[in-house]
Design a protein around this motif. Sequence first.
Motif: not given
Length: 247
Positions: A44-45, A52-61, A74-87
């Motif tokens: 429920g992200c 995004v805030a938590l994604s600096g040095n860890r894997m975040v989904v 997905r349009a936010k700065p830093g969003a590329a570090r997060v794997e966003f999934i519709e589910g």
Amino acid sequence: MEDRLYHDPALADFYDLENGWDRSEDFTFCQALAAEADSVLDLGCGTGELAVALSGNRMVVGVDPAPAMLEIARAKPGAARVEFIEGDARTLRLGRRFALVMLTGHAFQVFLTQEDRRAALATIAAHLAPGGRFIFDSREPACREWEEWGPDESRRRLAHPRFGAVQAWNDAAFDDETGVVTYETHYEIEQTGQRLSAASRIAFPTREELERLIVEAGLRVERWYGDWQGTAWTPGARELIPLGTLA
């Protein structure tokens, strides 16, 4: 039925404006909780602010059922570090396990039946690594917070970056038979008079029910909090926040 508040792009556009996640207590609490976690699953992200805030040095989904929310994420700065999934958190199975699984922003309350809540807790258990922890929040039903969500109590004026000044208010009704609250959200753009509205439904499970379902899911609670400041739960607390792990 889809909730237009999250699935309609025009309404989803108000989400971050209303919530101010970077200043919220749950945001700060979860940042501290994630400090030693090398992987995080954010169920429920929403618009992805916390993920995004938590994604600096860890894997975040980050997982959410609403494409409109994920588009913003997905349009936010830093969003590329997060794997966003519709589910859907009731049926999600990624085949991966995480050091921290969280469901914040009272998203747990969108599960309207015991079957829904049981399924969501099973998803948490299925994705929790040995020694990992989970946390979610739900409002304490005894406090009847929905009685504070009437038009007079909730009316506010927002400064929207695209629409300009917007009048906003809510209304709510409680169903004694189901324990479900239906609340309406209204945004009226002052310049045009256009009104955007949505009706949402949320449940208010008791602590006793949550305790039973958590055990059934193969989980155990280490501590119950009554707020996101880390105060231990006591009768009269407005929040039910279990922090726990696998049983």
